[in-house]
Design a protein around this motif. Structure first.
Motif, PDB file in Angstrom:
ATOM      1  N   MET A   1     -23.784  -5.826 -18.320  1.00 44.42           N
ATOM      2  CA  MET A   1     -23.398  -7.195 -18.029  1.00 44.42           C
ATOM      3  C   MET A   1     -23.045  -7.311 -16.554  1.00 44.42           C
ATOM      4  O   MET A   1     -22.137  -6.647 -16.096  1.00 44.42           O
ATOM      5  CB  MET A   1     -22.198  -7.586 -18.871  1.00 44.42           C
ATOM      6  CG  MET A   1     -22.517  -7.806 -20.303  1.00 44.42           C
ATOM      7  SD  MET A   1     -21.040  -8.295 -21.177  1.00 44.42           S
ATOM      8  CE  MET A   1     -21.044  -7.043 -22.409  1.00 44.42           C
ATOM      9  N   ALA A  22     -18.751 -13.266 -19.819  1.00 48.76           N
ATOM     10  CA  ALA A  22     -20.196 -13.273 -19.552  1.00 48.76           C
ATOM     11  C   ALA A  22     -20.817 -14.581 -20.019  1.00 48.76           C
ATOM     12  O   ALA A  22     -21.625 -15.184 -19.306  1.00 48.76           O
ATOM     13  CB  ALA A  22     -20.865 -12.087 -20.237  1.00 48.76           C
ATOM     14  N   TYR A  27     -24.479 -16.120 -19.237  1.00 49.04           N
ATOM     15  CA  TYR A  27     -25.253 -15.039 -19.836  1.00 49.04           C
ATOM     16  C   TYR A  27     -25.302 -15.216 -21.341  1.00 49.04           C
ATOM     17  O   TYR A  27     -24.333 -15.665 -21.958  1.00 49.04           O
ATOM     18  CB  TYR A  27     -24.640 -13.673 -19.497  1.00 49.04           C
ATOM     19  CG  TYR A  27     -24.783 -13.316 -18.047  1.00 49.04           C
ATOM     20  CD1 TYR A  27     -25.907 -12.658 -17.590  1.00 49.04           C
ATOM     21  CD2 TYR A  27     -23.794 -13.661 -17.126  1.00 49.04           C
ATOM     22  CE1 TYR A  27     -26.053 -12.336 -16.251  1.00 49.04           C
ATOM     23  CE2 TYR A  27     -23.929 -13.346 -15.790  1.00 49.04           C
ATOM     24  CZ  TYR A  27     -25.058 -12.685 -15.361  1.00 49.04           C
ATOM     25  OH  TYR A  27     -25.196 -12.370 -14.037  1.00 49.04           O
TER      26      TYR A  27
END
Length: 60
Positions: A1, A22, A27
């Motif tokens: 990540m 994230a 993401y």
């Protein structure tokens, strides 16, 4: 990540907080099975020996 690349991992008390950070950065985090989560937790809980800088007192 990649989200943790510019932050200290100590800012995240749990795997869930890393995933949430994230996701907040855009993401898409998916596909984490129970086995993967257990493996990540074990790996993250394994203490690492102090680096040479830490042993010499240069780095905390």
């Amino acid at each position: 990540m990649r989200v943790v690349a510019w932050r200290l991992l100590e800012e995240y008390p749990s795997l869930e907080s890393i995933i949430n950070a994230a996701r907040s950065e855009g993401y898409d985090v998916h596909g984490l099975t129970h086995d993967v989560i257990i493996a990540l937790t074990k790996e993250g809980g394994t203490p690492t020996p102090p680096s040479i800088g830490e042993r010499l007192g240069i780095v905390r």
